[in-house]
Design an enzyme around this catalytic site. Structure first.
Site, PDB file in Angstrom:
ATOM      1  N   VAL A   1       0.820  -1.222   0.000  1.00 52.04           N
ATOM      2  CA  VAL A   1       0.000   0.000   0.000  1.00 52.04           C
ATOM      3  C   VAL A   1       0.851   1.269   0.000  1.00 52.04           C
ATOM      4  CG1 VAL A   1      -1.966  -1.131   1.101  1.00 52.04           C
ATOM      5  CG2 VAL A   1      -0.253  -0.012   2.537  1.00 52.04           C
TER       6      VAL A   1
ATOM      7  N   TYR B   1       3.951   5.379   5.602  1.00 47.92           N
ATOM      8  CA  TYR B   1       2.946   5.477   4.541  1.00 47.92           C
ATOM      9  C   TYR B   1       1.710   6.234   5.018  1.00 47.92           C
ATOM     10  CZ  TYR B   1       5.576   1.533   2.464  1.00 47.92           C
ATOM     11  OH  TYR B   1       6.551   0.709   1.958  1.00 47.92           O
TER      12      TYR B   1
ATOM     13  N   HIS C   1      12.757   0.227   8.620  1.00 45.00           N
ATOM     14  CA  HIS C   1      12.523   0.698   7.258  1.00 45.00           C
ATOM     15  C   HIS C   1      13.794   1.152   6.525  1.00 45.00           C
ATOM     16  CE1 HIS C   1       8.976   2.487   4.778  1.00 45.00           C
ATOM     17  NE2 HIS C   1       9.889   1.965   3.994  1.00 45.00           N
TER      18      HIS C   1
ATOM     19  N   TRP D   1      10.385  -4.749  -2.945  1.00 43.68           N
ATOM     20  CA  TRP D   1       9.499  -3.606  -3.146  1.00 43.68           C
ATOM     21  C   TRP D   1       9.707  -3.093  -4.566  1.00 43.68           C
ATOM     22  CZ3 TRP D   1      11.711   1.122  -4.315  1.00 43.68           C
ATOM     23  CH2 TRP D   1      12.957   1.462  -3.768  1.00 43.68           C
TER      24      TRP D   1
ATOM     25  N   PRO E   1       8.318  -4.284  -7.432  1.00 42.47           N
ATOM     26  CA  PRO E   1       8.660  -5.395  -8.327  1.00 42.47           C
ATOM     27  C   PRO E   1       8.457  -5.064  -9.804  1.00 42.47           C
ATOM     28  CG  PRO E   1       6.555  -5.812  -7.242  1.00 42.47           C
ATOM     29  CD  PRO E   1       7.160  -4.623  -6.569  1.00 42.47           C
TER      30      PRO E   1
ATOM     31  N   GLY F   1       9.328  -1.946 -10.797  1.00 44.14           N
ATOM     32  CA  GLY F   1      10.184  -0.779 -10.974  1.00 44.14           C
ATOM     33  C   GLY F   1       9.391   0.471 -11.284  1.00 44.14           C
TER      34      GLY F   1
ATOM     35  N   LYS G   1       1.466  -3.433  -6.288  1.00 44.70           N
ATOM     36  CA  LYS G   1       0.443  -2.509  -5.815  1.00 44.70           C
ATOM     37  C   LYS G   1      -0.415  -2.043  -6.977  1.00 44.70           C
ATOM     38  CE  LYS G   1       0.350   1.737  -6.047  1.00 44.70           C
ATOM     39  NZ  LYS G   1       0.725   3.151  -6.170  1.00 44.70           N
ATOM     40  N   SER G   2      -1.703  -2.006  -6.779  1.00 41.14           N
ATOM     41  CA  SER G   2      -2.609  -1.389  -7.735  1.00 41.14           C
ATOM     42  C   SER G   2      -3.842  -0.932  -6.976  1.00 41.14           C
ATOM     43  CB  SER G   2      -3.014  -2.373  -8.844  1.00 41.14           C
ATOM     44  OG  SER G   2      -3.948  -1.736  -9.704  1.00 41.14           O
TER      45      SER G   2
ATOM     46  N   ARG H   1      -6.725  -5.108 -11.887  1.00 45.95           N
ATOM     47  CA  ARG H   1      -5.270  -5.303 -11.876  1.00 45.95           C
ATOM     48  C   ARG H   1      -4.848  -6.131 -10.670  1.00 45.95           C
ATOM     49  NH1 ARG H   1      -3.091  -0.532 -14.410  1.00 45.95           N
ATOM     50  NH2 ARG H   1      -3.652  -0.715 -16.620  1.00 45.95           N
TER      51      ARG H   1
END
Length: 295
Positions: free
Chosen positions: A19, A48, A106, A182, A184, A186, A227-228, A233
């Site tokens: 997210v 985030y 992080h 993270w 993936p 790009g 992420k989408s 998707r």
């Protein structure tokens, strides 16, 4: 769904829903839909600013909490032992849960050793099922894996076709640290979604270039977090377990590696200064908000 087994025996879905950059307005709806279509791993972070929305979505979901693998991350301004503990307790409240499946540090800056010791203790207490790191390059990863009481179980790093982290993965494998990607895709930089090699491979399987990218990482044993904000998707990104790339496919994709970040380098002192400035600005904003509340 396929799973990886972490060094402590905890099973983790090899594909999850991230997210990052999902706004607080959209996050609850997105996480709820992700769970509805079949995701069972959700990845968020303190930085985030959407932990509360993730917690609400999980609470309202029909999926049992024990069936969800929940990850969040401690931000740099909360490093050091005491501050880290307090921040994890705050994340637990925001996420409306009494345990977190995976807690990561992080960034590899500031007092990350003090923060990691707090994670070790909270792991012992059962509040964290697994602990790890994020954005730790091989030298920092070997350092913390060698001098900590409990080795990190996961290292989440930028990993995609143009930055394949081949050398870093060798070191993680050596120390029993699971690599997690993270970005993936790009973020599509360098024309990845229209890359001729990826498109042609996808056409042979009736898959998109995005699905090929996910499948390629999965076959390397890399956990991926696409992420989408679009439901169709989300479904498409899950639909990557019904085909297998050949050795020739994997070799063709391996040849695309630039071995360089598409975003930034933690070795760059200018980048480190940028992180420091961001931490200071956030601290000022937080202090200002607290003063207004007290007023």
């Amino acid at each position: 769904m396929e799973y990886v087994t972490l060094s402590n025996g905890v099973k983790m879905p090899i594909l999850g829903y991230g997210v990052y950059q999902v706004t607080s307005d959209e996050c609850e709806r997105c996480v709820r839909e992700a769970l509805e279509v079949g995701y069972r791993s959700i990845d968020t972070a303190q930085s985030y600013f959407n932990e509360e929305q993730v917690g609400l979505a999980i609470k309202k979901s029909d999926v049992a909490r024990e069936d969800i693998f929940l990850t969040t991350k401690v931000w740099v301004e909360h490093y050091g032992y005491d501050e880290c503990r307090k921040s994890v307790e705050e994340s637990l409240k925001k996420l409306k849960t009494d345990y977190i499946d995976l807690m990561l540090l992080h960034q590899p800056f500031s007092d990350y050793y003090g923060a990691y010791r707090a994670l070790e203790d909270m792991y012992d207490e059962g509040k964290l099922r697994a602990i790890g790191i994020s954005n730790f390059y091989p030298d920092r990863m070997v350092d913390i894996a060698s001098f900590s009481r409990i080795r990190p179980m996961v290292n989440q790093v930028e990993t995609h076709v143009l930055n394949q982290q081949t050398e870093a993965k060798k070191w993680m494998d050596k120390y029993g640290v699971q690599i997690e990607a993270w970005a993936p895709f790009g973020e599509g930089r360098g024309g990845l979604f229209t890359n001729e090699t990826l498109v042609n491979i996808g056409n042979r399987y009736g898959k998109t270039s995005a699905q090929v990218m996910l499948r390629w990482n999965i076959q390397r044993g890399v956990v991926v977090l696409p992420k989408s904000t679009h439901r169709e998707r989300m479904i498409q990104n899950l639909d990557v377990f019904d085909f297998t790339l050949t050795d020739d496919d994997m070799a063709a994709i391996a040849a695309l590696d630039t071995a360089a970040s598409s975003f930034f380098s933690h070795y760059d002192p200018n980048m480190v200064e940028w992180f420091v400035k961001m931490v200071e600005e956030r601290k000022k904003n937080n202090d200002s908000s607290k003063e207004k509340k007290n007023w």
